[in-house]
Design a protein around this motif. Structure first.
Motif, PDB file in Angstrom:
ATOM      1  N   ASP A  52      20.687  57.673  57.236  1.00 61.23           N
ATOM      2  CA  ASP A  52      21.906  58.324  57.680  1.00 61.23           C
ATOM      3  C   ASP A  52      21.701  59.833  57.759  1.00 61.23           C
TER       4      ASP A  52
ATOM      5  N   TYR B 105      24.841  56.581  61.101  1.00 60.49           N
ATOM      6  CA  TYR B 105      23.894  55.608  60.554  1.00 60.49           C
ATOM      7  C   TYR B 105      23.102  54.964  61.683  1.00 60.49           C
TER       8      TYR B 105
ATOM      9  N   SER C 145      26.056  53.803  64.074  1.00 60.46           N
ATOM     10  CA  SER C 145      27.454  53.852  63.666  1.00 60.46           C
ATOM     11  C   SER C 145      27.818  55.279  63.322  1.00 60.46           C
TER      12      SER C 145
ATOM     13  N   TYR D 229      40.724  57.845  59.211  1.00 58.42           N
ATOM     14  CA  TYR D 229      39.701  56.817  59.338  1.00 58.42           C
ATOM     15  C   TYR D 229      39.202  56.768  60.773  1.00 58.42           C
TER      16      TYR D 229
ATOM     17  N   VAL E 287      30.822  57.339  61.276  1.00 56.81           N
ATOM     18  CA  VAL E 287      31.914  57.161  60.328  1.00 56.81           C
ATOM     19  C   VAL E 287      32.443  58.545  59.949  1.00 56.81           C
TER      20      VAL E 287
ATOM     21  N   PHE F  64      31.163  64.022  60.321  1.00 56.76           N
ATOM     22  CA  PHE F  64      30.838  62.611  60.526  1.00 56.76           C
ATOM     23  C   PHE F  64      29.522  62.276  59.860  1.00 56.76           C
ATOM     24  N   ARG F  65      29.360  61.009  59.479  1.00 55.93           N
ATOM     25  CA  ARG F  65      28.084  60.484  59.000  1.00 55.93           C
ATOM     26  C   ARG F  65      27.610  59.492  60.047  1.00 55.93           C
TER      27      ARG F  65
ATOM     28  N   GLN G 196      33.415  61.228  57.638  1.00 52.43           N
ATOM     29  CA  GLN G 196      33.098  61.498  56.240  1.00 52.43           C
ATOM     30  C   GLN G 196      34.174  62.350  55.584  1.00 52.43           C
TER      31      GLN G 196
ATOM     32  N   HIS H 254      35.610  54.756  62.629  1.00 46.86           N
ATOM     33  CA  HIS H 254      34.306  54.095  62.563  1.00 46.86           C
ATOM     34  C   HIS H 254      34.010  53.531  63.942  1.00 46.86           C
ATOM     35  N   THR H 255      32.934  54.004  64.548  1.00 47.34           N
ATOM     36  CA  THR H 255      32.567  53.604  65.902  1.00 47.34           C
ATOM     37  C   THR H 255      31.106  53.166  65.928  1.00 47.34           C
TER      38      THR H 255
END
Length: 107
Positions: free
Chosen positions: A96, A89, A33, A49, A35, A86-87, A37, A51-52
């Motif tokens: 992460d 995971y 993922s 926002y 996200v 980006f973060r 940040q 999130h992929t």
């Protein structure tokens, strides 16, 4: 994870603002993922926002929309730079990794 900005333009949709397109390439065997940040425009923090989820050995594209209302709230009327972090995971163990800052400059 390879992250590329593939385009920046004024929003053509129902939300006024700026659209930033990204391509995410997952070079691992694991589902990951990505996200958002942090997001800064002209060195000012702005809301956003993204999130992929990217399956192993695949690529996905996604779009970050920066709303005009968020830019106005930050006192921004002309964009000189956009900075994103980006973060990422790993779904296998939820470790992460934070990516390096990506800065896009405009004249």
């Amino acid at each position: 994870m390879k992250i590329q900005c593939t385009g920046v333009r004024e929003s053509a949709g129902y939300i006024d603002g700026i659209e930033v397109d990204f391509k995410f390439t997952n070079n691992s065997d694991f589902e990951q993922s990505v996200v958002l940040q942090s997001l800064e425009v002209n060195n000012k923090e702005v809301g956003g926002y993204l999130h992929t989820i990217i399956l192993g050995d695949r690529a996905e594209t996604d779009r970050l929309t920066i709303k005009d209302s968020d830019l106005k709230r930050a006192g921004i009327d002309k964009i000189y730079n956009i900075s994103v972090v980006f973060r990422v995971y790993n779904h296998d163990d939820w470790d992460d990794v934070t990516t390096n800052e990506m800065i896009m400059n405009f004249n």
